[in-house]
Design a protein around this motif. Structure first.
Motif, PDB file in Angstrom:
ATOM      1  N   HIS A  86       7.381  11.555   3.564  1.00 13.58           N
ATOM      2  CA  HIS A  86       6.925  10.257   4.072  1.00 13.58           C
ATOM      3  C   HIS A  86       6.344   9.391   2.958  1.00 13.58           C
ATOM      4  O   HIS A  86       6.630   8.186   2.885  1.00 13.58           O
ATOM      5  CB  HIS A  86       5.879  10.490   5.164  1.00 13.58           C
ATOM      6  N   THR A  90       8.132   5.859   2.074  1.00 12.52           N
ATOM      7  CA  THR A  90       7.448   4.595   2.368  1.00 12.52           C
ATOM      8  C   THR A  90       7.170   3.802   1.094  1.00 12.52           C
ATOM      9  O   THR A  90       7.233   2.567   1.101  1.00 12.52           O
ATOM     10  CB  THR A  90       6.132   4.830   3.135  1.00 12.52           C
ATOM     11  N   HIS A 126      -1.947   4.794   1.667  1.00 10.82           N
ATOM     12  CA  HIS A 126      -2.218   4.216   2.984  1.00 10.82           C
ATOM     13  C   HIS A 126      -2.854   5.180   3.980  1.00 10.82           C
ATOM     14  O   HIS A 126      -3.669   4.774   4.797  1.00 10.82           O
ATOM     15  CB  HIS A 126      -0.937   3.605   3.574  1.00 10.82           C
ATOM     16  N   ASP A 127      -2.501   6.452   3.926  1.00  7.92           N
ATOM     17  CA  ASP A 127      -3.048   7.405   4.896  1.00  7.92           C
ATOM     18  C   ASP A 127      -3.974   8.440   4.268  1.00  7.92           C
ATOM     19  O   ASP A 127      -4.196   9.509   4.846  1.00  7.92           O
ATOM     20  CB  ASP A 127      -1.908   8.125   5.632  1.00  7.92           C
ATOM     21  N   HIS A 186      -3.184  -1.714   7.245  1.00  4.44           N
ATOM     22  CA  HIS A 186      -1.773  -1.505   7.578  1.00  4.44           C
ATOM     23  C   HIS A 186      -1.518  -1.231   9.058  1.00  4.44           C
ATOM     24  O   HIS A 186      -0.365  -1.187   9.497  1.00  4.44           O
ATOM     25  CB  HIS A 186      -1.155  -0.395   6.708  1.00  4.44           C
ATOM     26  N   ASP A 215       6.070   1.811   7.113  1.00  4.51           N
ATOM     27  CA  ASP A 215       5.450   2.968   7.767  1.00  4.51           C
ATOM     28  C   ASP A 215       6.107   3.256   9.116  1.00  4.51           C
ATOM     29  O   ASP A 215       6.451   4.400   9.430  1.00  4.51           O
ATOM     30  CB  ASP A 215       3.955   2.691   7.948  1.00  4.51           C
TER      31      ASP A 215
END
Length: 275
Positions: A86, A90, A126-127, A186, A215
Motif C-alpha cells: 500500500h 500510494t 499518511h498512516d 487526507h 488512498d
C-alpha cells in the motif's frame, strides 16, 4: 603590462565640455584592482565550497532521517498484512496524479517538479499514526462500531503530532511539512463531511486532496480483511460517483483522463514486488 601577467583594472573616464557642448579635454583614472579581484574570486570559491559542504551534510541528515521514518512506516504497515504494498503504490499514485495535474492551468501555480518529488517522498507518512491504534480495532474483520471509528480517526492526530515533534529539529524541511499536511488532512472531504476538522474545497491542502484519491483507489483495488479486491473499473466508478463530494472534481477528471496509467502502475508495482 611589462610582466605579461593578467591584470584587472577599474577605469573611470570623463569628458569636459564648454558652454556650447564642445569637448575641451578628456581625462580619466586607472586603478589596479587585480589583488581585490583575486580576493573576491577566492571568497566566491570558499563560499561555494561551504555551500557544497552544507548541502552534503543536509543530504546526509535527510537520508538518515528518511531511513528512520520509513522504518517506522514499515513497522506500522507490518501490523496489517492485508495492506501489502500500500505504501509503495500510494506514493506512486500520488506522484503520477500530481505530475498529470501539473500540466493543467488550474494547478500551475501550486504544482512544480519539487512538489511532485516531495509528495512522492511524503505520502508514505499518511498512516504513520496507526501505530497508536489498538490491534482489536485496526485489524477488526468487520465494520467498526461508532466508538471504535472515533478511536480509528485519532490516527491522523497521532501521526501529525509525531511528525510535529520531528519537525522541531528540522523546521524548514519541505518533506516533513507536506507529510504533516497529508497525515492530518487526507480524510477530509471536498464537501466538508470528512474528519477531523470538516474542511471543504480548497481549504484542504492540495497534497491531502491528491492523497485522498490515491488512498481510496488503492484501498478499493486491494483485498482487505473485510472485503475482496475490486476491479479497476468498479473502483473508478466509485471514485467518479464521489467526485465533488469526497474528492476534488478536477483531480478526479485528471484521474479519469489518465486511468490507464494508474491501472498499469498498480499491476506493475504488484508484479515487481511479487504480490
Amino acid at each position: 603590462m611589462d610582466d605579461k601577467r593578467e591584470k584587472w583594472v577599474h577605469l573611470i573616464f570623463n569628458t569636459k565640455v564648454d558652454s556650447k557642448g564642445r569637448v575641451v579635454h578628456n581625462y580619466g583614472t586607472i586603478q589596479d584592482i587585480t589583488e581585490m579581484k583575486k580576493a573576491e574570486d577566492e571568497l566566491k570559491r570558499y563560499s561555494q565550497h561551504l555551500e557544497e559542504l552544507v548541502e552534503e551534510k543536509v543530504k546526509e541528515i535527510s537520508e538518515s532521517q528518511m531511513a528512520t521514518i520509513y522504518a517506522l512506516i514499515k513497522l506500522s504497515e507490518s501490523r496489517d498484512d492485508d495492506t501489502g504494498n500500500h505504501i509503495e503504490r500510494t506514493a506512486s499514485f500520488c506522484q503520477l496524479l500530481a505530475k498529470r495535474a501539473k500540466e493543467l492551468p488550474d494547478f500551475a501555480d501550486e504544482i512544480d517538479d519539487k512538489f511532485v518529488d516531495t509528495i512522492y517522498k511524503a505520502s508514505p507518512l499518511h498512516d504513520i499514526g496507526k501505530v497508536g491504534i489498538p490491534d482489536s480495532i485496526l485489524l477488526k474483520p468487520g465494520k467498526l462500531t461508532d466508538e471504535e471509528f472515533e478511536i480509528m480517526k485519532t490516527h491522523v492526530q497521532i501521526g501529525y503530532e509525531t511528525l510535529e515533534k520531528v519537525q522541531e529539529q528540522y523546521a524548514y524541511n519541505d518533506f516533513l511539512k507536506m507529510g504533516m499536511e497529508i497525515t492530518l488532512y487526507h480524510h477530509e472531504k471536498w464537501d466538508g463531511s470528512g474528519y477531523l476538522y470538516g474542511l471543504n474545497g480548497e481549504e484542504i491542502p492540495l497534497s491531502a486532496r491528491i492523497m485522498a484519491i490515491a488512498d481510496v483507489y488503492d484501498a478499493l483495488r486491494s483485498k482487505r480483511i473485510y472485503k475482496e479486491a475490486f476491479s479497476h473499473e468498479k473502483s473508478m466508478d466509485i471514485i467518479v460517483a464521489s467526485s465533488g463530494s469526497h474528492f476534488d472534481p478536477r483531480l478526479v477528471s485528471t484521474l479519469v483522463e489518465n486511468q490507464e496509467e494508474f491501472k498499469l502502475l498498480y499491476k506493475l508495482i504488484n508484479y515487481v514486488s511479487g504480490v
